[in-house]
Design an enzyme around this catalytic site. Structure first.
Site, PDB file in Angstrom:
ATOM      1  N   ILE A 144       0.884  -1.167   0.000  1.00 30.47           N
ATOM      2  CA  ILE A 144       0.000   0.000   0.000  1.00 30.47           C
ATOM      3  C   ILE A 144       0.919   1.213   0.000  1.00 30.47           C
ATOM      4  O   ILE A 144       1.837   1.313   0.813  1.00 30.47           O
ATOM      5  CB  ILE A 144      -0.941   0.002   1.226  1.00 30.47           C
ATOM      6  CG1 ILE A 144      -1.834   1.257   1.243  1.00 30.47           C
ATOM      7  CG2 ILE A 144      -0.189  -0.151   2.538  1.00 30.47           C
ATOM      8  CD1 ILE A 144      -2.876   1.249   2.359  1.00 30.47           C
ATOM      9  N   SER A 145       0.724   2.114  -0.943  1.00 32.09           N
ATOM     10  CA  SER A 145       1.634   3.253  -1.118  1.00 32.09           C
ATOM     11  C   SER A 145       1.587   4.185   0.074  1.00 32.09           C
ATOM     12  O   SER A 145       0.565   4.293   0.768  1.00 32.09           O
ATOM     13  CB  SER A 145       1.278   4.037  -2.384  1.00 32.09           C
ATOM     14  OG  SER A 145       1.477   3.254  -3.532  1.00 32.09           O
TER      15      SER A 145
END
Length: 282
Positions: free
Chosen positions: A131-132
């Site tokens: 997840i960025s």
């Protein structure tokens, strides 16, 4: 495009576990964009405080979820603190910051990592994907949105669904493609409690885009290739903007604007680090 306030449909009280865990302590950290350097840290507990966050008004109001996923470590205040850090790093678009503050990031990761949900770091979601970090999510959306009315947006790489949820707050229609079947299913499960009416998930090869829904006012890639796939450039509307990480070991964010039927203008933004963009489905 209107930037008038609206309220994200998910009541914070429906995702909060009221006081079942003992407090833990998280030092303030400035994390790199990696998923492995912050996996051992914990965060401080908080209590929910109802607040309305300004977002776009044109997205239909979504009903309250009946049985949302719950974690003890969640509050409006901690999301505001996360957004304040992102703003300090240079993101200034109030609509993007409002969307970031609205979406409950802890709902998009494993329960064991939920305590780290609001630090500015990428975190693992399985299948060698991440997840960025919140800053990069905000930076890419801000670049795509600048001077651009986002009626229809395409995301390449749904992952756990977090960025798609943020995009749903700033665009009228959002389409998101994931090539890894278990992640596609994970994103559906994560997003289901939020009941986002203007978001559609697709399982398929993101490098091919989604021609049946094109053209798009904005396209955003959550994986890095050596170049932007031609199919995606062709699916960008004239005047539309595409933001993608480009490169292999050394990567940078690239902003591509389509200025004519056969003409695109490119601009390099800043260094970044993403998982590689791959063809096909698994």
């Amino acid at each position: 495009m209107s930037d008038k306030p609206r309220t994200f449909p998910l009541p914070l009280s429906s995702v909060t576990d009221k006081g079942q865990k003992k407090p833990s302590v998280l030092p303030t950290v400035a994390t790199p964009q990696t998923a492995t350097r912050n996996a051992a840290q914990s965060t401080q507990p908080w209590r929910p405080q109802p607040a309305a966050v300004p977002v776009r008004q044109h997205v239909p109001e979504r009903p309250q979820p009946a049985a949302p996923r719950q974690f003890a470590l969640v509050s409006e205040g901690v999301r505001r603190a996360m957004v304040a850090r992102v703003a300090k790093q240079g993101v200034q678009d109030p609509v993007v910051l409002g969307a970031l503050e609205t979406v409950p990031r802890h709902m998009f990761m494993d329960e064991g990592l939920a305590a780290q949900a609001y630090i500015d770091a990428s975190l693992p979601i399985g299948h060698q994907q991440t997840i960025s970090q919140p800053y990069i999510v905000a930076r890419m959306i801000e670049a795509m949105r600048q001077g651009n009315d986002l009626k229809r947006v395409l995301e390449i790489g749904t992952g756990c669904g977090y960025q798609a949820a943020v995009l749903s707050c700033v665009a009228q229609e959002v389409y998101s493609i994931e090539r890894i079947k278990p992640l596609h299913e994970l994103a559906k499960a994560n997003l289901r409690p939020l009941r986002i009416a203007n978001l559609r998930l697709h399982y398929g090869d993101g490098m091919l885009g989604l021609p049946q829904a094109a053209p798009f006012d904005g396209i955003i890639l959550a994986a890095a290739g050596l170049e932007v796939p031609r199919a995606l450039l062709e699916q960008l509307a004239i005047g539309g903007r595409l933001v993608a990480p480009v490169g292999e070991r050394t990567q940078h964010l690239e902003l591509v604007t389509r200025v004519a039927k056969s003409e695109w203008v490119r601009q390099t933004l800043e260094d970044c680090h993403f998982v590689p963009l791959r063809p096909g489905t698994v």
